[in-house]
Each structure stands twice: as C-alpha cells, then as structure tokens.
Design a protein around this motif. Sequence first.
Motif: not given
Length: 301
Positions: A44-47, A73-78, A83-86, A91-93
């Motif tokens: 969903r998010m690129s590297d 990030v999730c609120k002010h950098m949309q 396409k932000t993830v949880s 952290v996994e990415l």
Amino acid sequence: MITDHKVIEIYCQIDDFMIDYDAVIKNAGIISDRRLKLRKRKFRMSDSEVMTMMVLFHLKSYRNLKEFYSTYVCKHMQDFFPKTVSYNRFVELQKRVIQPLSVYLKLRGLGKCTGISFIDSTPLKVSHIKREKQHKVFKGIVEKSFGTMGWYYGFKLHLIANDKGELFDFLITKANVDDRQPLKDKSFHDKVFGKIYGDKGYLGKDLFDKLFTDGIHLVTKLRKNMKQKKQEFMDRVILRKRAVIESINDVLKNICYIEHSRHRSFDNFIANLIAGLTAYSFLDSKPSVKIQNMLPNIGIS
C-alpha cells in the motif's frame, strides 16, 4: 523548520535512488524458488514513502515514533502520503527498507574527503548502566565501557567528517573497542587523504606509521608526559577547531536523535541509526570550519 519543498526534495532524491536500486536488484539479484512462487502484490505504501517518513521523523522535534506517525503524518501530511497504513504495519515496513536506506546513505548520503578530515567516536547508550543486568534486547551483542562521561552500556559510533561538516564514513563497534582499532583497517580510511585530526585517544606510533604509509597524516595533541614535537602552525590552528566533530555528535544525538534507550530489537536500533545519519545529510546547516577564511587572518597566503 521542514518546509513542503524540503519534504518533496527528500522524497524525490530517495525515490530516484530506489528506481536505480530496484533495477539493479531485479537484474543482478539472486531470487530463490520460494520467492518466485510468492504472490507479487504491491504494498500500500512504497519503500520510498516509508524511507522518507523515517528521515522526516529525525528532522522533526518528535521523540516518539508512534506519536510522530499517528498525530503528524496521518493527520497533517495526507497530501504527501495519502495511503498511510496502521502504525504496526509501518513498523514492519521499516525493517524491509533498512538495507536500501543503508545503501542510499553510503552511495548518496555521505560527503567526500577534502584533504582535511576530523575523526572522533561517540557512545551510543542502549540502557542505563545500572540496568545492564536486566537488559535483554542486546544481550550478548553490546558491552560496557568507560568514557569521558563515565561508564556506559551500548555501542560506539566512529565518525569521519570533512571541514564542511559532512560525514563521509562511519563505523559501529562494541563499546569496549579501542578508538584506534577501526583506523587500522584500510577499508575504514580508504576514502581519506591528506590530514586527519583526532584527539589524544588516537595517539600511537604504530597507527601513525601505518596511516603515513597509506598517504594519510594523522595529527593529534600530545600528552603532557610526552616529549613535545614541533607541529606546523596550521596544524595547531586546525587542531583547535577539532571540536567541530563533537558539534556534529551533538547534532546527531539531540536533533537527529540517533540515541535512545527504548529499542525493542537490533533491527529497530539499526533502522533508527541509519535514518538519523541520513537525516543529517539533508540538514541545510551543518557545523563546519571555514579553513579558507582562516588563512588571511593568520598571515598565510
């Protein structure tokens, strides 16, 4: 302050690199039979986006990655990252991009030697020294050592910078490794030429002779109980400016935030360190020594 233009600049540089990186991996990488059978589904998010966020975290005043990602990030950098993830998925990415981010730092994030270099080491504490027995994350990996600020438990980061304040090589070792040991390895100083200035911890005839054979002149202050040798006037002047690399250490720890004691894995430690060093390369203002401006003041043309 990180402007929108700076965010775009960071993303574009990283994304341009990832295009070349992915092409090289695709053409020259070794892929196992198991990986060939896996479903090739895009993330969903690129590297490039993940790497950019990691760098931005170290350029902001945040000290908590979850707070930075969730509240900023999730609120002010949309507009930049739609396409932000949880947070858990982010952290996994992060683990996925440690290798390409390290390659980016080595190939495009570091500066070049100018003939005048400064070397120093700084401790990276992973736990308070009183809690070393209870610390389990880095058990068997780190050691305790004694530095100028007393005993500490963690790693040691060795840095080489030029007079412009740009890092052009670094090395991570255990805390109890002698400062002179990395310099004895040619792979660590293969980018260095001219003169390199260090503190008294780099004193050693064997090291001086070895570096001199490789075309490098090591300059340090002498201890009081040592026979005083004549030094060139410019060497004495530049030695007084050696504090520039200590200023770089201060920027890395207090602005780029490469050191904290909340790591939950070694991968997290490496990701935080590499992202912090990469963030430093994007700083517009770095500690530096204006050598050319010093020459007229001391009567040298």
